[in-house]
Motif scaffolding. Structure first.
Motif, short mmCIF file in Angstrom:
data_model
loop_
_atom_site.label_atom_id
_atom_site.label_comp_id
_atom_site.label_asym_id
_atom_site.label_seq_id
_atom_site.Cartn_x
_atom_site.Cartn_y
_atom_site.Cartn_z
N ALA A 121 -24.89 45.17 73.72
CA ALA A 121 -26.24 45.52 74.17
C ALA A 121 -26.86 46.56 73.24
N ARG A 122 -26.04 47.45 72.71
CA ARG A 122 -26.55 48.47 71.77
C ARG A 122 -27.07 47.81 70.50
N ARG A 123 -26.37 46.78 70.04
CA ARG A 123 -26.86 46.05 68.86
C ARG A 123 -28.19 45.38 69.15
N LEU A 170 -30.21 38.94 76.51
CA LEU A 170 -29.03 39.01 77.36
C LEU A 170 -29.34 38.43 78.74
N ASP A 171 -28.36 37.77 79.32
CA ASP A 171 -28.52 37.24 80.67
C ASP A 171 -28.72 38.38 81.66
N LEU A 224 -24.59 46.69 82.98
CA LEU A 224 -24.51 47.68 81.90
C LEU A 224 -24.24 49.11 82.40
N PRO A 225 -24.94 49.60 83.44
CA PRO A 225 -24.63 50.96 83.90
C PRO A 225 -23.17 51.13 84.34
N GLY A 253 -34.36 44.22 84.72
CA GLY A 253 -33.65 42.95 84.60
C GLY A 253 -33.73 42.28 83.24
N ARG A 254 -33.98 43.06 82.17
CA ARG A 254 -34.05 42.41 80.86
C ARG A 254 -33.69 43.38 79.74
N LEU A 255 -33.00 42.83 78.75
CA LEU A 255 -32.74 43.51 77.50
C LEU A 255 -32.52 42.43 76.45
#
Length: 371
Positions: free
Chosen positions: A49-51, A86-87, A94-95, A81-83
Protein backbone atom coordinates in the motif's frame (compact mmCIF):
# COMPACT_ATOMS: atom_id res chain seq x y z
CA UNK A 1 6.30 17.23 45.67
CA UNK A 2 4.33 15.29 43.11
CA UNK A 3 6.49 14.21 40.15
CA UNK A 4 5.50 13.34 36.58
CA UNK A 5 7.80 11.83 33.98
CA UNK A 6 6.79 12.17 30.33
CA UNK A 7 8.50 9.67 28.03
CA UNK A 8 8.62 10.06 24.26
CA UNK A 9 10.10 7.90 21.50
CA UNK A 10 13.59 9.12 22.38
CA UNK A 11 13.43 7.04 25.56
CA UNK A 12 12.76 3.84 23.60
CA UNK A 13 15.60 4.79 21.24
CA UNK A 14 18.08 3.92 23.96
CA UNK A 15 16.79 0.32 23.93
CA UNK A 16 16.85 0.10 20.13
CA UNK A 17 13.36 1.35 19.34
CA UNK A 18 12.90 3.45 16.19
CA UNK A 19 11.66 7.04 16.15
CA UNK A 20 8.69 8.33 14.17
CA UNK A 21 10.77 9.41 11.19
CA UNK A 22 12.70 6.14 10.79
CA UNK A 23 10.11 3.61 11.97
CA UNK A 24 9.20 2.62 8.41
CA UNK A 25 12.87 2.27 7.51
CA UNK A 26 13.29 -0.11 10.45
CA UNK A 27 10.20 -2.09 9.44
CA UNK A 28 11.38 -2.33 5.83
CA UNK A 29 14.79 -3.56 6.96
CA UNK A 30 13.18 -6.24 9.14
CA UNK A 31 11.03 -7.34 6.20
CA UNK A 32 13.97 -7.55 3.79
CA UNK A 33 16.03 -9.53 6.30
CA UNK A 34 13.22 -12.08 6.57
CA UNK A 35 12.58 -11.28 10.24
CA UNK A 36 8.90 -10.31 9.94
CA UNK A 37 8.00 -13.82 11.09
CA UNK A 38 4.37 -14.27 12.10
CA UNK A 39 3.56 -10.74 10.85
CA UNK A 40 4.86 -11.32 7.31
CA UNK A 41 1.44 -10.92 5.58
CA UNK A 42 0.85 -7.65 7.43
CA UNK A 43 4.25 -6.27 6.38
CA UNK A 44 3.52 -7.23 2.79
CA UNK A 45 0.13 -5.48 2.83
CA UNK A 46 1.45 -2.30 4.44
CA UNK A 47 4.51 -1.99 2.22
CA UNK A 48 2.51 -2.72 -0.92
CA UNK A 49 0.00 0.00 0.00
CA UNK A 50 2.92 2.34 0.68
CA UNK A 51 4.19 1.76 -2.85
CA UNK A 52 0.74 2.59 -4.16
CA UNK A 53 0.86 5.90 -2.28
CA UNK A 54 3.79 7.02 -4.39
CA UNK A 55 1.26 7.64 -7.15
CA UNK A 56 -0.19 10.46 -5.05
CA UNK A 57 2.94 12.55 -5.59
CA UNK A 58 1.66 13.68 -8.98
CA UNK A 59 -1.18 15.71 -7.45
CA UNK A 60 -0.29 15.97 -3.74
CA UNK A 61 2.45 15.41 -1.18
CA UNK A 62 2.38 12.63 1.44
CA UNK A 63 5.33 11.82 3.67
CA UNK A 64 5.28 8.05 3.35
CA UNK A 65 8.48 7.72 5.40
CA UNK A 66 6.83 8.94 8.63
CA UNK A 67 4.82 6.35 10.58
CA UNK A 68 2.47 9.02 11.94
CA UNK A 69 1.56 10.25 8.45
CA UNK A 70 1.27 6.71 7.15
CA UNK A 71 -1.08 5.72 9.97
CA UNK A 72 -3.23 8.77 9.33
CA UNK A 73 -3.38 8.05 5.61
CA UNK A 74 -4.33 4.40 6.11
CA UNK A 75 -7.04 5.41 8.57
CA UNK A 76 -8.48 7.76 5.97
CA UNK A 77 -8.19 5.14 3.24
CA UNK A 78 -10.10 2.68 5.41
CA UNK A 79 -12.76 5.31 6.07
CA UNK A 80 -13.35 6.17 2.38
CA UNK A 81 -12.73 2.62 1.19
CA UNK A 82 -10.11 3.32 -1.47
CA UNK A 83 -6.39 3.50 -2.07
CA UNK A 84 -5.32 3.33 -5.70
CA UNK A 85 -6.42 0.04 -7.25
CA UNK A 86 -6.34 -2.01 -4.02
CA UNK A 87 -9.45 -4.01 -3.25
CA UNK A 88 -11.66 -2.37 -0.63
CA UNK A 89 -11.41 -5.41 1.65
CA UNK A 90 -7.62 -5.02 1.65
CA UNK A 91 -7.85 -1.28 2.33
CA UNK A 92 -10.07 -1.83 5.36
CA UNK A 93 -7.44 -4.13 6.88
CA UNK A 94 -4.60 -1.60 6.61
CA UNK A 95 -4.99 -0.01 10.10
CA UNK A 96 -5.02 -3.47 11.71
CA UNK A 97 -2.03 -4.60 9.66
CA UNK A 98 -0.14 -1.47 10.64
CA UNK A 99 -0.69 -2.26 14.32
CA UNK A 100 0.83 -5.69 13.78
CA UNK A 101 3.70 -4.14 11.83
CA UNK A 102 4.35 -1.76 14.75
CA UNK A 103 4.21 -4.66 17.19
CA UNK A 104 6.64 -6.83 15.24
CA UNK A 105 9.01 -3.96 14.47
CA UNK A 106 9.29 -3.11 18.16
CA UNK A 107 9.76 -6.80 18.98
CA UNK A 108 12.71 -7.04 16.61
CA UNK A 109 14.23 -3.63 17.28
CA UNK A 110 14.27 -3.62 21.09
CA UNK A 111 17.04 -5.78 22.50
CA UNK A 112 17.35 -7.63 25.81
CA UNK A 113 20.79 -8.38 27.34
CA UNK A 114 21.53 -12.12 27.56
CA UNK A 115 24.77 -12.92 29.40
CA UNK A 116 24.15 -16.46 30.66
CA UNK A 117 25.02 -15.48 34.24
CA UNK A 118 21.97 -13.93 35.91
CA UNK A 119 18.89 -15.97 36.77
CA UNK A 120 16.52 -13.82 34.77
CA UNK A 121 16.97 -11.62 31.71
CA UNK A 122 17.34 -7.92 32.63
CA UNK A 123 15.23 -5.20 31.04
CA UNK A 124 16.51 -3.42 27.93
CA UNK A 125 19.06 -0.70 28.62
CA UNK A 126 18.68 1.65 30.51
CA UNK A 127 15.23 0.75 31.88
CA UNK A 128 16.58 -1.21 34.86
CA UNK A 129 18.20 2.00 36.06
CA UNK A 130 15.07 4.02 35.35
CA UNK A 131 12.85 1.59 37.28
CA UNK A 132 15.31 1.75 40.16
CA UNK A 133 15.14 5.54 40.13
CA UNK A 134 11.34 5.52 40.14
CA UNK A 135 11.24 3.16 43.10
CA UNK A 136 13.74 5.29 45.02
CA UNK A 137 11.78 8.48 44.30
CA UNK A 138 8.57 6.94 45.68
CA UNK A 139 9.96 7.57 49.17
CA UNK A 140 11.70 10.89 48.47
CA UNK A 141 10.03 13.87 50.13
CA UNK A 142 10.78 16.16 47.16
CA UNK A 143 9.50 13.74 44.53
CA UNK A 144 6.77 11.45 45.87
CA UNK A 145 4.34 10.34 44.54
CA UNK A 146 5.69 9.46 41.10
CA UNK A 147 3.78 9.04 37.83
CA UNK A 148 4.98 8.10 34.35
CA UNK A 149 3.07 9.27 31.27
CA UNK A 150 4.38 7.20 28.38
CA UNK A 151 3.75 7.87 24.68
CA UNK A 152 5.41 4.58 23.68
CA UNK A 153 3.87 1.15 23.06
CA UNK A 154 6.84 -1.00 24.11
CA UNK A 155 7.15 -3.06 27.28
CA UNK A 156 10.59 -1.98 28.49
CA UNK A 157 9.50 -0.16 31.64
CA UNK A 158 6.70 -2.65 32.33
CA UNK A 159 9.22 -5.50 32.35
CA UNK A 160 11.75 -3.55 34.43
CA UNK A 161 9.10 -2.92 37.10
CA UNK A 162 8.03 -6.58 37.01
CA UNK A 163 11.60 -7.67 37.74
CA UNK A 164 11.52 -5.58 40.92
CA UNK A 165 8.21 -6.94 42.13
CA UNK A 166 6.24 -3.84 41.13
CA UNK A 167 3.21 -3.72 38.87
CA UNK A 168 2.30 -0.91 36.51
CA UNK A 169 -0.93 0.89 37.38
CA UNK A 170 -2.20 1.63 33.87
CA UNK A 171 -5.23 3.65 34.87
CA UNK A 172 -7.52 1.54 32.70
CA UNK A 173 -11.21 1.30 33.52
CA UNK A 174 -11.90 -1.81 35.55
CA UNK A 175 -8.25 -2.27 36.59
CA UNK A 176 -7.49 -3.30 40.18
CA UNK A 177 -7.11 -0.60 42.81
CA UNK A 178 -3.57 0.72 43.05
CA UNK A 179 -1.47 -1.25 45.54
CA UNK A 180 1.60 -0.40 47.60
CA UNK A 181 3.71 -2.27 45.05
CA UNK A 182 2.51 -0.38 42.00
CA UNK A 183 3.69 2.66 40.08
CA UNK A 184 1.36 4.78 37.96
CA UNK A 185 2.31 4.13 34.33
CA UNK A 186 -0.17 5.76 31.98
CA UNK A 187 0.47 4.58 28.41
CA UNK A 188 -1.79 7.04 26.69
CA UNK A 189 -1.33 5.61 23.18
CA UNK A 190 -1.85 1.99 24.18
CA UNK A 191 0.50 -0.90 24.82
CA UNK A 192 1.66 -4.16 23.24
CA UNK A 193 0.27 -6.09 26.22
CA UNK A 194 -3.22 -4.57 26.12
CA UNK A 195 -5.96 -6.51 24.34
CA UNK A 196 -9.71 -6.22 24.09
CA UNK A 197 -11.71 -8.78 26.03
CA UNK A 198 -13.91 -10.43 23.38
CA UNK A 199 -16.71 -11.02 25.89
CA UNK A 200 -16.89 -7.67 27.70
CA UNK A 201 -15.26 -5.38 25.14
CA UNK A 202 -13.07 -3.89 27.87
CA UNK A 203 -9.34 -3.40 27.46
CA UNK A 204 -7.54 -6.05 29.47
CA UNK A 205 -3.82 -5.61 30.22
CA UNK A 206 -1.75 -8.76 30.52
CA UNK A 207 0.94 -8.98 33.22
CA UNK A 208 4.47 -9.83 32.17
CA UNK A 209 6.63 -12.74 33.29
CA UNK A 210 10.24 -12.85 34.41
CA UNK A 211 12.19 -14.60 31.66
CA UNK A 212 14.67 -17.31 32.74
CA UNK A 213 18.18 -16.54 31.46
CA UNK A 214 19.31 -20.13 30.91
CA UNK A 215 16.37 -20.91 28.61
CA UNK A 216 17.34 -18.18 26.15
CA UNK A 217 21.09 -18.71 26.48
CA UNK A 218 20.65 -22.36 25.49
CA UNK A 219 17.98 -21.76 22.84
CA UNK A 220 20.10 -19.16 21.04
CA UNK A 221 23.28 -21.22 21.37
CA UNK A 222 25.24 -18.28 22.74
CA UNK A 223 28.85 -18.52 23.86
CA UNK A 224 29.32 -14.83 24.64
CA UNK A 225 26.99 -12.16 26.09
CA UNK A 226 24.73 -10.62 23.45
CA UNK A 227 21.58 -8.55 23.02
CA UNK A 228 18.64 -10.22 21.33
CA UNK A 229 14.95 -9.47 20.59
CA UNK A 230 12.18 -11.24 22.50
CA UNK A 231 8.59 -11.70 21.29
CA UNK A 232 5.74 -9.98 23.11
CA UNK A 233 3.88 -13.26 23.62
CA UNK A 234 6.84 -14.77 25.45
CA UNK A 235 6.90 -11.80 27.81
CA UNK A 236 3.22 -12.44 28.49
CA UNK A 237 2.90 -16.23 28.40
CA UNK A 238 6.48 -17.38 29.01
CA UNK A 239 9.18 -18.93 26.80
CA UNK A 240 7.35 -22.25 26.53
CA UNK A 241 4.96 -20.52 24.10
CA UNK A 242 7.82 -19.77 21.68
CA UNK A 243 6.71 -20.06 18.07
CA UNK A 244 3.00 -20.40 18.84
CA UNK A 245 0.49 -18.27 16.95
CA UNK A 246 -0.78 -16.24 19.91
CA UNK A 247 -1.18 -12.73 18.54
CA UNK A 248 -4.44 -10.95 19.35
CA UNK A 249 -4.62 -7.40 18.01
CA UNK A 250 -2.92 -5.05 20.50
CA UNK A 251 -4.49 -1.79 21.63
CA UNK A 252 -2.44 0.78 19.73
CA UNK A 253 -3.85 4.28 19.33
CA UNK A 254 -2.40 5.99 16.26
CA UNK A 255 -0.68 9.31 16.89
CA UNK A 256 -2.81 11.00 14.23
CA UNK A 257 -5.49 13.60 13.61
CA UNK A 258 -8.07 11.00 14.59
CA UNK A 259 -6.90 10.78 18.21
CA UNK A 260 -10.13 12.17 19.58
CA UNK A 261 -12.16 9.21 18.37
CA UNK A 262 -9.60 6.65 19.49
CA UNK A 263 -9.08 8.23 22.88
CA UNK A 264 -12.65 7.32 23.77
CA UNK A 265 -11.26 3.82 24.23
CA UNK A 266 -8.60 5.11 26.62
CA UNK A 267 -10.55 7.89 28.31
CA UNK A 268 -9.76 6.66 31.82
CA UNK A 269 -6.03 6.54 31.05
CA UNK A 270 -5.98 10.10 29.69
CA UNK A 271 -8.05 11.34 32.63
CA UNK A 272 -5.64 9.72 35.09
CA UNK A 273 -2.72 11.29 33.23
CA UNK A 274 -4.47 14.67 33.30
CA UNK A 275 -5.04 14.45 37.06
CA UNK A 276 -1.37 13.66 37.57
CA UNK A 277 -0.32 16.70 35.53
CA UNK A 278 -2.79 18.91 37.38
CA UNK A 279 -1.12 18.04 40.69
CA UNK A 280 2.47 17.95 39.41
CA UNK A 281 5.17 20.07 40.97
CA UNK A 282 8.04 18.38 39.12
CA UNK A 283 7.69 17.56 35.42
CA UNK A 284 10.56 15.77 33.68
CA UNK A 285 10.22 15.30 29.92
CA UNK A 286 12.56 12.74 28.35
CA UNK A 287 12.82 12.00 24.64
CA UNK A 288 9.77 13.98 23.55
CA UNK A 289 10.55 16.99 21.38
CA UNK A 290 7.00 18.37 21.00
CA UNK A 291 6.68 18.24 17.20
CA UNK A 292 4.87 21.22 15.70
CA UNK A 293 2.10 18.91 14.44
CA UNK A 294 1.15 17.68 17.92
CA UNK A 295 -1.59 20.16 18.74
CA UNK A 296 -3.33 17.37 20.64
CA UNK A 297 -0.64 17.31 23.34
CA UNK A 298 -0.52 21.09 23.53
CA UNK A 299 -4.23 21.19 24.29
CA UNK A 300 -3.96 18.29 26.71
CA UNK A 301 -1.11 19.92 28.63
CA UNK A 302 -2.77 23.34 28.75
CA UNK A 303 -6.09 22.02 30.04
CA UNK A 304 -4.51 19.59 32.50
CA UNK A 305 -2.31 22.19 34.16
CA UNK A 306 -5.21 24.52 34.99
CA UNK A 307 -5.01 23.90 38.74
CA UNK A 308 -3.89 25.36 42.06
CA UNK A 309 -0.53 23.56 42.07
CA UNK A 310 2.77 25.33 41.33
CA UNK A 311 5.33 23.75 39.04
CA UNK A 312 8.75 24.02 40.70
CA UNK A 313 10.72 22.19 38.01
CA UNK A 314 10.00 21.61 34.34
CA UNK A 315 13.10 19.90 32.99
CA UNK A 316 13.49 18.76 29.41
CA UNK A 317 16.05 16.12 28.42
CA UNK A 318 16.59 15.68 24.69
CA UNK A 319 19.63 15.24 22.43
CA UNK A 320 18.09 17.52 19.79
CA UNK A 321 19.67 20.93 19.04
CA UNK A 322 18.72 23.33 21.81
CA UNK A 323 17.32 26.11 19.62
CA UNK A 324 14.73 23.85 17.98
CA UNK A 325 13.31 21.96 20.93
CA UNK A 326 13.55 24.82 23.44
CA UNK A 327 11.66 27.18 21.13
CA UNK A 328 8.82 24.67 20.82
CA UNK A 329 8.53 24.14 24.57
CA UNK A 330 8.90 27.85 25.27
CA UNK A 331 5.84 28.43 23.09
CA UNK A 332 3.94 25.92 25.23
CA UNK A 333 4.98 26.89 28.74
CA UNK A 334 3.58 29.92 30.55
CA UNK A 335 5.40 32.78 32.34
CA UNK A 336 5.04 31.11 35.75
CA UNK A 337 7.56 28.54 34.47
CA UNK A 338 9.66 30.41 31.90
CA UNK A 339 10.02 33.80 33.61
CA UNK A 340 10.72 32.30 37.03
CA UNK A 341 13.58 30.14 35.76
CA UNK A 342 11.84 26.84 36.42
CA UNK A 343 12.39 25.54 32.91
CA UNK A 344 15.67 23.76 32.27
CA UNK A 345 16.93 22.12 29.09
CA UNK A 346 19.70 19.53 29.09
CA UNK A 347 21.04 17.99 25.91
CA UNK A 348 20.98 14.43 27.20
CA UNK A 349 19.81 11.03 26.03
CA UNK A 350 17.74 8.80 28.29
CA UNK A 351 20.65 7.31 30.23
CA UNK A 352 22.16 10.75 30.78
CA UNK A 353 18.82 12.05 32.04
CA UNK A 354 18.56 9.18 34.53
CA UNK A 355 22.04 9.90 35.85
CA UNK A 356 21.38 13.65 36.18
CA UNK A 357 18.14 13.08 38.07
CA UNK A 358 19.71 10.49 40.35
CA UNK A 359 22.46 12.95 41.21
CA UNK A 360 19.97 15.78 41.78
CA UNK A 361 17.92 13.75 44.24
CA UNK A 362 21.00 12.51 46.07
CA UNK A 363 21.37 8.92 44.90
CA UNK A 364 24.59 7.14 44.04
CA UNK A 365 25.05 7.04 40.30
CA UNK A 366 27.16 3.88 39.82
CA UNK A 367 24.09 2.09 38.46
CA UNK A 368 23.17 4.97 36.19
CA UNK A 369 26.32 5.15 34.08
CA UNK A 370 25.92 5.88 30.39
CA UNK A 371 27.26 3.87 27.52
Amino acid sequence: MKTVFILGAGASRAAGGPLMFDFIDAATRIFRLGEAGWAQPHFEGILDARRKLQGAFVKSTIDIDNIENLFSTYEMASLIGRLSDLDESVVKQLPKSLRYLIMRTLEQAILYPIDGKEQVIPAPYPYDAFAELLIELRDHREASPVTVINFNYDLCLDYALTLRGFEPDYGLAGSPVRSKRSIAHYKVHGSLNWFRNPETGEIAPQPLRKLPMRTYWDRLGLEHPAERPIDTMELIYGPDKWGMDLYPEPIIVPPTWNKGWYQEQLKSVWRSASEALAAAENIFVIGYSLPASDQFFRSFYSLSTISDSFIERFWLFDPSPKTDVVERFSSLLGPAIIDRGRFRFECEKFDGAIKRLAEHFGYRTENFAGR
